[in-house]
Motif scaffolding. Structure first.
Motif, PDB file in Angstrom:
ATOM      1  N   GLU A 133       5.853  -1.502   4.338  1.00  0.00           N
ATOM      2  CA  GLU A 133       6.774  -2.390   5.352  1.00  0.00           C
ATOM      3  C   GLU A 133       5.864  -2.498   6.480  1.00  0.00           C
ATOM      4  OE1 GLU A 133      10.542  -4.396   5.183  1.00  0.00           O
ATOM      5  OE2 GLU A 133       9.316  -3.566   3.744  1.00  0.00           O
ATOM      6  N   ASN A 134       5.516  -1.434   7.124  1.00  0.00           N
ATOM      7  CA  ASN A 134       5.160  -1.334   8.740  1.00  0.00           C
ATOM      8  C   ASN A 134       3.557  -0.871   8.661  1.00  0.00           C
ATOM      9  OD1 ASN A 134       7.462  -2.285   9.756  1.00  0.00           O
ATOM     10  ND2 ASN A 134       8.286  -0.387   9.038  1.00  0.00           N
ATOM     11  N   ASN A 135       2.664  -1.002   7.430  1.00  0.00           N
ATOM     12  CA  ASN A 135       1.402  -0.703   7.644  1.00  0.00           C
ATOM     13  C   ASN A 135       0.655  -1.437   6.366  1.00  0.00           C
ATOM     14  OD1 ASN A 135       0.717   1.326   9.495  1.00  0.00           O
ATOM     15  ND2 ASN A 135       2.569   2.090   8.477  1.00  0.00           N
ATOM     16  N   PRO A 136      -0.589  -1.852   6.241  1.00  0.00           N
ATOM     17  CA  PRO A 136      -1.500  -1.514   7.532  1.00  0.00           C
ATOM     18  C   PRO A 136      -1.553  -2.622   8.342  1.00  0.00           C
ATOM     19  CG  PRO A 136      -2.778  -2.202   5.756  1.00  0.00           C
ATOM     20  CD  PRO A 136      -1.238  -2.132   5.221  1.00  0.00           C
ATOM     21  N   ALA A 137      -2.165  -2.631   9.668  1.00  0.00           N
ATOM     22  CA  ALA A 137      -1.924  -3.800  10.487  1.00  0.00           C
ATOM     23  C   ALA A 137      -2.587  -4.751  10.247  1.00  0.00           C
ATOM     24  CB  ALA A 137      -2.313  -3.109  11.772  1.00  0.00           C
ATOM     25  N   GLU A 138      -2.600  -6.030  10.649  1.00  0.00           N
ATOM     26  CA  GLU A 138      -3.467  -7.056  10.661  1.00  0.00           C
ATOM     27  C   GLU A 138      -4.385  -6.731  11.996  1.00  0.00           C
ATOM     28  OE1 GLU A 138      -2.631  -8.409   8.083  1.00  0.00           O
ATOM     29  OE2 GLU A 138      -1.130  -9.894   8.078  1.00  0.00           O
ATOM     30  N   GLU A 139      -5.618  -7.297  11.612  1.00  0.00           N
ATOM     31  CA  GLU A 139      -6.748  -6.869  12.486  1.00  0.00           C
ATOM     32  C   GLU A 139      -7.347  -7.893  13.298  1.00  0.00           C
ATOM     33  OE1 GLU A 139      -9.395  -3.987  10.589  1.00  0.00           O
ATOM     34  OE2 GLU A 139      -7.830  -3.002   9.864  1.00  0.00           O
ATOM     35  N   LEU A 140      -7.584  -7.585  14.456  1.00  0.00           N
ATOM     36  CA  LEU A 140      -8.557  -8.765  15.120  1.00  0.00           C
ATOM     37  C   LEU A 140      -9.964  -7.862  15.538  1.00  0.00           C
ATOM     38  CD1 LEU A 140      -8.976 -11.655  16.572  1.00  0.00           C
ATOM     39  CD2 LEU A 140      -8.593 -10.211  18.879  1.00  0.00           C
ATOM     40  N   ASN A 141     -11.241  -8.420  14.842  1.00  0.00           N
ATOM     41  CA  ASN A 141     -12.489  -7.785  14.852  1.00  0.00           C
ATOM     42  C   ASN A 141     -13.395  -8.337  15.544  1.00  0.00           C
ATOM     43  OD1 ASN A 141     -11.816  -5.324  13.010  1.00  0.00           O
ATOM     44  ND2 ASN A 141     -11.430  -6.921  11.586  1.00  0.00           N
ATOM     45  N   TYR A 142     -14.103  -7.656  16.242  1.00  0.00           N
ATOM     46  CA  TYR A 142     -15.195  -8.042  16.987  1.00  0.00           C
ATOM     47  C   TYR A 142     -16.612  -7.754  16.275  1.00  0.00           C
ATOM     48  CZ  TYR A 142     -18.322  -8.776  21.146  1.00  0.00           C
ATOM     49  OH  TYR A 142     -19.181  -9.180  21.978  1.00  0.00           O
ATOM     50  N   HIS A 143     -17.351  -9.110  16.484  1.00  0.00           N
ATOM     51  CA  HIS A 143     -18.747  -9.159  15.795  1.00  0.00           C
ATOM     52  C   HIS A 143     -19.978  -9.197  16.840  1.00  0.00           C
ATOM     53  CE1 HIS A 143     -16.626  -9.109  12.135  1.00  0.00           C
ATOM     54  NE2 HIS A 143     -15.664 -10.063  12.600  1.00  0.00           N
ATOM     55  N   GLY A 144     -19.623  -9.271  17.962  1.00  0.00           N
ATOM     56  CA  GLY A 144     -20.613  -9.413  18.831  1.00  0.00           C
ATOM     57  C   GLY A 144     -21.043 -10.769  18.942  1.00  0.00           C
ATOM     58  N   ARG A 145     -22.341 -11.035  19.665  1.00  0.00           N
ATOM     59  CA  ARG A 145     -22.759 -12.342  20.032  1.00  0.00           C
ATOM     60  C   ARG A 145     -23.985 -12.760  19.021  1.00  0.00           C
ATOM     61  NH1 ARG A 145     -25.078 -10.893  25.019  1.00  0.00           N
ATOM     62  NH2 ARG A 145     -26.591 -12.117  24.622  1.00  0.00           N
ATOM     63  N   LEU A 146     -23.872 -13.983  18.402  1.00  0.00           N
ATOM     64  CA  LEU A 146     -24.894 -14.378  17.492  1.00  0.00           C
ATOM     65  C   LEU A 146     -26.283 -14.363  18.179  1.00  0.00           C
ATOM     66  CD1 LEU A 146     -22.838 -17.084  15.412  1.00  0.00           C
ATOM     67  CD2 LEU A 146     -23.264 -14.593  15.079  1.00  0.00           C
ATOM     68  N   ASP A 147     -26.411 -14.970  19.520  1.00  0.00           N
ATOM     69  CA  ASP A 147     -27.622 -14.975  20.040  1.00  0.00           C
ATOM     70  C   ASP A 147     -28.125 -13.501  20.495  1.00  0.00           C
ATOM     71  OD1 ASP A 147     -25.987 -14.544  22.285  1.00  0.00           O
ATOM     72  OD2 ASP A 147     -26.446 -16.420  23.189  1.00  0.00           O
ATOM     73  N   ASP A 148     -27.512 -12.523  20.297  1.00  0.00           N
ATOM     74  CA  ASP A 148     -28.238 -11.373  20.643  1.00  0.00           C
ATOM     75  C   ASP A 148     -28.896 -10.610  19.584  1.00  0.00           C
ATOM     76  OD1 ASP A 148     -28.349  -8.722  21.514  1.00  0.00           O
ATOM     77  OD2 ASP A 148     -26.494  -8.039  21.687  1.00  0.00           O
TER      78      ASP A 148
ATOM     79  N   ALA B 146      -7.423   6.051   5.625  1.00  0.00           N
ATOM     80  CA  ALA B 146      -7.857   6.079   4.344  1.00  0.00           C
ATOM     81  C   ALA B 146      -6.673   6.084   3.362  1.00  0.00           C
ATOM     82  CB  ALA B 146      -8.630   7.173   3.867  1.00  0.00           C
ATOM     83  N   ILE B 147      -6.683   5.386   2.348  1.00  0.00           N
ATOM     84  CA  ILE B 147      -5.723   5.097   1.457  1.00  0.00           C
ATOM     85  C   ILE B 147      -6.431   5.898   0.134  1.00  0.00           C
ATOM     86  CG2 ILE B 147      -4.344   4.145  -0.270  1.00  0.00           C
ATOM     87  CD1 ILE B 147      -4.096   1.781   1.472  1.00  0.00           C
ATOM     88  N   ALA B 148      -5.498   7.205  -0.144  1.00  0.00           N
ATOM     89  CA  ALA B 148      -5.997   8.052  -1.159  1.00  0.00           C
ATOM     90  C   ALA B 148      -4.918   8.821  -1.818  1.00  0.00           C
ATOM     91  CB  ALA B 148      -7.386   8.974  -0.513  1.00  0.00           C
ATOM     92  N   GLU B 149      -5.137   9.351  -2.914  1.00  0.00           N
ATOM     93  CA  GLU B 149      -4.039  10.319  -3.438  1.00  0.00           C
ATOM     94  C   GLU B 149      -4.043  11.509  -2.780  1.00  0.00           C
ATOM     95  OE1 GLU B 149      -1.839   9.466  -5.773  1.00  0.00           O
ATOM     96  OE2 GLU B 149      -2.319   7.385  -5.616  1.00  0.00           O
ATOM     97  N   GLU B 150      -5.439  11.958  -2.482  1.00  0.00           N
ATOM     98  CA  GLU B 150      -5.801  13.385  -2.131  1.00  0.00           C
ATOM     99  C   GLU B 150      -6.569  13.022  -0.964  1.00  0.00           C
ATOM    100  OE1 GLU B 150      -6.330  16.260  -4.897  1.00  0.00           O
ATOM    101  OE2 GLU B 150      -6.319  15.001  -6.492  1.00  0.00           O
TER     102      GLU B 150
ATOM    103  N   ILE C 250       0.807  -1.227  -0.029  1.00  0.00           N
ATOM    104  CA  ILE C 250      -0.030   0.052   0.166  1.00  0.00           C
ATOM    105  C   ILE C 250       0.928   1.406  -0.017  1.00  0.00           C
ATOM    106  CG2 ILE C 250      -1.777  -1.323   1.182  1.00  0.00           C
ATOM    107  CD1 ILE C 250      -1.365   0.789   3.563  1.00  0.00           C
ATOM    108  N   GLU C 251       0.166   2.348  -0.657  1.00  0.00           N
ATOM    109  CA  GLU C 251       0.853   3.813  -0.583  1.00  0.00           C
ATOM    110  C   GLU C 251      -0.034   4.506  -0.025  1.00  0.00           C
ATOM    111  OE1 GLU C 251       1.537   4.628  -4.552  1.00  0.00           O
ATOM    112  OE2 GLU C 251       3.078   3.009  -4.821  1.00  0.00           O
ATOM    113  N   ARG C 252       0.234   5.598   0.386  1.00  0.00           N
ATOM    114  CA  ARG C 252      -0.701   6.914   0.788  1.00  0.00           C
ATOM    115  C   ARG C 252       0.120   8.068   0.173  1.00  0.00           C
ATOM    116  NH1 ARG C 252      -4.436   8.214   5.687  1.00  0.00           N
ATOM    117  NH2 ARG C 252      -3.615  10.022   6.396  1.00  0.00           N
ATOM    118  N   ASP C 253      -0.571   9.082  -0.226  1.00  0.00           N
ATOM    119  CA  ASP C 253      -0.331  10.055  -0.830  1.00  0.00           C
ATOM    120  C   ASP C 253       0.962   9.910  -1.591  1.00  0.00           C
ATOM    121  OD1 ASP C 253      -2.319  11.219   0.458  1.00  0.00           O
ATOM    122  OD2 ASP C 253      -0.808  12.299   1.828  1.00  0.00           O
ATOM    123  N   GLY C 254       0.781   8.899  -2.580  1.00  0.00           N
ATOM    124  CA  GLY C 254       2.135   8.310  -3.365  1.00  0.00           C
ATOM    125  C   GLY C 254       3.237   7.802  -2.809  1.00  0.00           C
ATOM    126  N   ILE C 255       3.215   7.516  -1.458  1.00  0.00           N
ATOM    127  CA  ILE C 255       4.362   7.166  -0.780  1.00  0.00           C
ATOM    128  C   ILE C 255       4.193   5.823  -0.399  1.00  0.00           C
ATOM    129  CG2 ILE C 255       5.736   7.665   1.278  1.00  0.00           C
ATOM    130  CD1 ILE C 255       5.030  10.620   1.060  1.00  0.00           C
TER     131      ILE C 255
END
Ligand SMILES: *[C@@H]1O[C@H](CO)[C@@H](O)[C@H](O)[C@H]1NC(C)=O
Ligand SMILES: CC(=O)N[C@H]1CO[C@H](CO)[C@@H](O)[C@@H]1O
Length: 456
Positions: free
Chosen positions: A239-254, A291-295, A230-235
């Motif tokens: 190497e050190n972005n973006p992070a791998e993520e652990l995401n939370y989805h709540g309870r299925l019985d809720d 966000a990844i964006a040119e501008e 990935i690049e941001r603003d053309g850079i």
């Protein structure tokens, strides 16, 4: 920034009786194992083993990518495990990762790039009755191939199926109806379902290969493999972005689950790891999305912050979390890290653990860069991926021992506490009740291997 915990060279002291322990040696340097744990290589020669599980009789089933599902009888105490009498249960070269078993142990599920299959399974004969029935279809992409399966143990008849993106940065994933980069919920008793007909648990998840339900409160979690190059603003910032993520989805019985059907950012928003390397980062913190964006990058960052679900934890970029499994009490979440290719110094290539609290959430804050504690890792990662094991699937046996596959080397390892007890206390307590081949003397004399490692 603390990126990686370094290990000193592990010292292996084999004290076990030679005949009670398998002595397989790996083609790469002996792994480093953290203090308090014991690890043993118990199988070799498998064809890219990925997902695995134990059936109701304690047999091990494993998906061999490009071959199908194989079964083994499991014997031995402590880490001195032997896998015997290998048998082909399903021969289907399309099966590549996902595997699940119903609560009663009689229905087996497995996935290919396109479909989820259901089989009538007989744990006595280690066999399936007839051909599998394709119950979910329409998942083929040109990109990601795994379709992780998770049957809820808290809600009846809910099968979660995770499907990744079509390419690295797949702009079609902004459309929920496309079905890319999502986890959907299906009734596994129904047949002939299209993937896009499932109920959306979460979307904007680039490739959430790890999916798990916390047995303590039913919270569902997923581990996301984030974008490369990935690049941001053309850079270049890959190497050190973006992070791998652990995401939370709540309870299925809720019924009022506030996380249901939420968008986690991909392909517009990505978790930050090294904020100093992100141009116009402003006051962006570790674990917040950018966000990844040119501008207009900074403008879009506020969209990512306000309108997209942030990860609950982040991991070092490119470590590639593949499988996640809780222990019975939901106190520890174990993670396989398949390892990097898109960075100069290899990272990942380990099995690590994340601490969870009584509230069902990780004990570390979302800004932490140290949520993962390594248990077993390659001792020389400069040689990765070539001369390294690459952890893929995880499974608990009835004695609370944790197994993992390494697909690149065709291997299976077992992890226990030093001295041979299972890592999962609750399973170890119930599973160790006198069963057919439990042997008290075996437990006592099998001191097994003591492996010491020191964290620097
Ligand atoms: C680690 O692996 C690299 C690459 O194969 C090799 O050059 C180096 O000597 C190894 N280091 C040790 C300490 O074995
Ligand atoms: C939403 C937003 O801020 N858009 C701006 C992006 O950048 C261009 C060029 O500088 C502006 O014209 C837009 O208004």
């Amino acid at each position: 920034m603390l990126n990686q915990i370094l290990f000193t060279i592990a010292v292996l002291q084999a004290r076990a009786l030679a005949q009670s322990c398998p002595t397989l040696s790996a083609s790469y340097p002996a792994p480093s194992v953290a203090s308090g744990y014991e690890a043993r290589l118990i199988a070799q020669g498998l064809e890219r083993p990925r997902g695995l599980l134990f059936d109701d009789k304690g047999n091990l089933l494993v998906v061999e990518r490009g071959r199908g599902i194989s079964a083994f009888n499991v014997n031995g105490d402590g880490s001195c495990v032997t896998l015997e009498n290998k048998k082909a249960v399903v021969q289907d070269e399309e099966l590549n990762h996902g595997i699940e078993l119903s609560d009663d142990g009689k229905t087996l599920y497995a996935s290919s790039i396109d479909s989820v299959f259901k089989y009538e399974y007989d744990s006595g004969g280690l066999s399936v009755n007839g051909q599998g029935e394709a119950i979910i279809n329409g998942m083929r992409t040109d990109g990601t191939v795994t379709r992780t399966l998770l049957l809820s143990r808290k809600s009846k008849n809910k099968l979660l199926v995770s499907r990744g993106s079509d390419e690295n940065i797949d702009l079609s994933a902004v459309d929920i109806n496309g079905g890319e980069s999502q986890i959907r919920i299906f009734d596994p008793t129904q047949g002939g379902q299209e993937y896009t007909a499932g109920q959306t648990l979460g979307w904007g998840l680039r490739n959430a290969v790890g999916v798990a339900e916390n047995p303590s409160d039913g919270g569902v979690w997923s581990a996301e493999n984030n974008a490369d190059n990935i690049e941001r603003d053309g850079i270049e910032i890959h190497e050190n972005n973006p992070a791998e993520e652990l995401n939370y989805h709540g309870r299925l019985d809720d019924d009022n689950n506030p996380h249901m059907d939420k968008n986690y950012g991909y392909p517009l928003c990505y978790g930050a790891w090294d904020t100093e390397e992100i141009p116009s980062a402003g006051d962006l913190q570790v674990g917040q999305q950018f966000a990844i964006a040119e501008e207009n990058a900074t403008n879009s960052d506020s969209f990512c912050h306000d309108d997209r679900e942030a990860p609950r934890l982040v991991f070092q970029p490119h470590t590639s979390p593949l499988d996640i499994k809780f222990d019975s009490k939901g106190e520890n979440l174990y993670v396989t890290l398949h390892g990097s290719w898109n960075r100069e110094d290899p990272v990942g290539y380990s099995v690590s653990v994340i601490k969870f609290g009584a509230d069902g959430q990780p004990t570390e804050p979302s800004t932490s860069t140290t949520a993962l504690s390594p248990i077993i890792a390659n001792s020389n990662t400069t040689a990765c991926p070539g001369e390294c094991f690459r952890p893929a699937g995880l499974a608990w046996d009835p004695k609370g021992r944790l197994y993992f596959t390494s697909d690149s080397t065709g291997e299976i390892y077992v992890l226990v506490k030093s001295g041979g007890e299972g890592l999962d206390d609750e399973r170890a307590a119930t599973g160790a009740a006198p069963t057919t081949n439990f042997n008290t003397f075996g437990m006592l004399i099998t001191a097994a291997a003591c492996i010491f490692a020191y964290f620097l």
